[in-house]
Design a protein around this motif. Sequence first.
Motif, PDB file in Angstrom:
ATOM      1  N   ALA A  39     -26.677 -26.992 -12.310  1.00  0.00           N
ATOM      2  CA  ALA A  39     -25.407 -27.703 -12.187  1.00  0.00           C
ATOM      3  C   ALA A  39     -24.270 -26.770 -11.765  1.00  0.00           C
ATOM      4  O   ALA A  39     -23.376 -27.172 -11.019  1.00  0.00           O
ATOM      5  CB  ALA A  39     -25.069 -28.415 -13.496  1.00  0.00           C
ATOM      6  N   LEU A  42     -24.078 -26.495  -8.101  1.00  0.00           N
ATOM      7  CA  LEU A  42     -23.437 -27.666  -7.507  1.00  0.00           C
ATOM      8  C   LEU A  42     -21.918 -27.559  -7.595  1.00  0.00           C
ATOM      9  O   LEU A  42     -21.201 -27.911  -6.645  1.00  0.00           O
ATOM     10  CB  LEU A  42     -23.934 -28.948  -8.179  1.00  0.00           C
ATOM     11  N   VAL A  43     -21.417 -27.046  -8.716  1.00  0.00           N
ATOM     12  CA  VAL A  43     -19.977 -26.828  -8.867  1.00  0.00           C
ATOM     13  C   VAL A  43     -19.505 -25.861  -7.783  1.00  0.00           C
ATOM     14  O   VAL A  43     -18.513 -26.114  -7.090  1.00  0.00           O
ATOM     15  CB  VAL A  43     -19.627 -26.270 -10.268  1.00  0.00           C
ATOM     16  N   ILE A  47     -19.356 -29.790  -5.158  1.00  0.00           N
ATOM     17  CA  ILE A  47     -19.782 -31.143  -5.530  1.00  0.00           C
ATOM     18  C   ILE A  47     -18.885 -31.622  -6.671  1.00  0.00           C
ATOM     19  O   ILE A  47     -18.597 -30.885  -7.609  1.00  0.00           O
ATOM     20  CB  ILE A  47     -21.267 -31.161  -5.943  1.00  0.00           C
ATOM     21  N   ILE A  52     -22.061 -34.455 -10.163  1.00  0.00           N
ATOM     22  CA  ILE A  52     -22.853 -33.512 -10.957  1.00  0.00           C
ATOM     23  C   ILE A  52     -23.299 -34.157 -12.259  1.00  0.00           C
ATOM     24  O   ILE A  52     -24.445 -33.979 -12.693  1.00  0.00           O
ATOM     25  CB  ILE A  52     -22.062 -32.215 -11.218  1.00  0.00           C
ATOM     26  N   SER A  53     -22.427 -34.933 -12.868  1.00  0.00           N
ATOM     27  CA  SER A  53     -22.783 -35.631 -14.110  1.00  0.00           C
ATOM     28  C   SER A  53     -23.956 -36.585 -13.875  1.00  0.00           C
ATOM     29  O   SER A  53     -24.914 -36.629 -14.671  1.00  0.00           O
ATOM     30  CB  SER A  53     -21.568 -36.393 -14.635  1.00  0.00           C
ATOM     31  N   SER A  56     -27.167 -34.545 -13.129  1.00  0.00           N
ATOM     32  CA  SER A  56     -27.670 -33.950 -14.377  1.00  0.00           C
ATOM     33  C   SER A  56     -28.356 -34.992 -15.253  1.00  0.00           C
ATOM     34  O   SER A  56     -29.404 -34.734 -15.848  1.00  0.00           O
ATOM     35  CB  SER A  56     -26.525 -33.287 -15.147  1.00  0.00           C
TER      36      SER A  56
END
Length: 173
Positions: A39, A42-43, A47, A52-53, A56
């Motif tokens: 994750a 992705l940050v 993103i 991302i939430s 995940s």
Amino acid sequence: ILAQINGISEQQTSFLVAAAWLHDVIEDSGQDSWPKVNALDLVGWGISPEVISIVSMLTRPDSSAENKQAETNLYYQHINANPLARLVKIADMADNCNRQRIKWLEELGKTSKVSKYLPALNLFELTDEEQSWFEERVNSACELDGLDEEEYLRYFTRHDQLYVLGDNLVQAR
């Protein structure tokens, strides 16, 4: 189409599409020649937190053999509680249950995992419109991604509804 059926806003639809594209990136990375993605990657790639939430949430946790069923149920319950994650998962299950894709997998000597999705579909309690969309997707032409050149050729020679245009494989309905 699922976003339209469920009245998702334009902003939510953009999150939905991005999450659909990325839904397996964390779970399936780290295999073969691809580096492991998490994750935080992705940050770093810009993103959005909303996407991302969802990604995940759609990433299956590593589970122990003795608690696998309980963990699977909890995984699907969390997804079902998030409208966007739920729609991405329904679309993913529809693609994975596609009859043409299953036939292709069987021809390659691979096994379909359709039976693992049945409990989730029951838990999700699809609306009539969602069920209709799901059935249409399961019975429609599928996209063929992830094939190497030999598999493309073998599939192309077996199925006359596929056409090659340049470097692209195009599927006619």
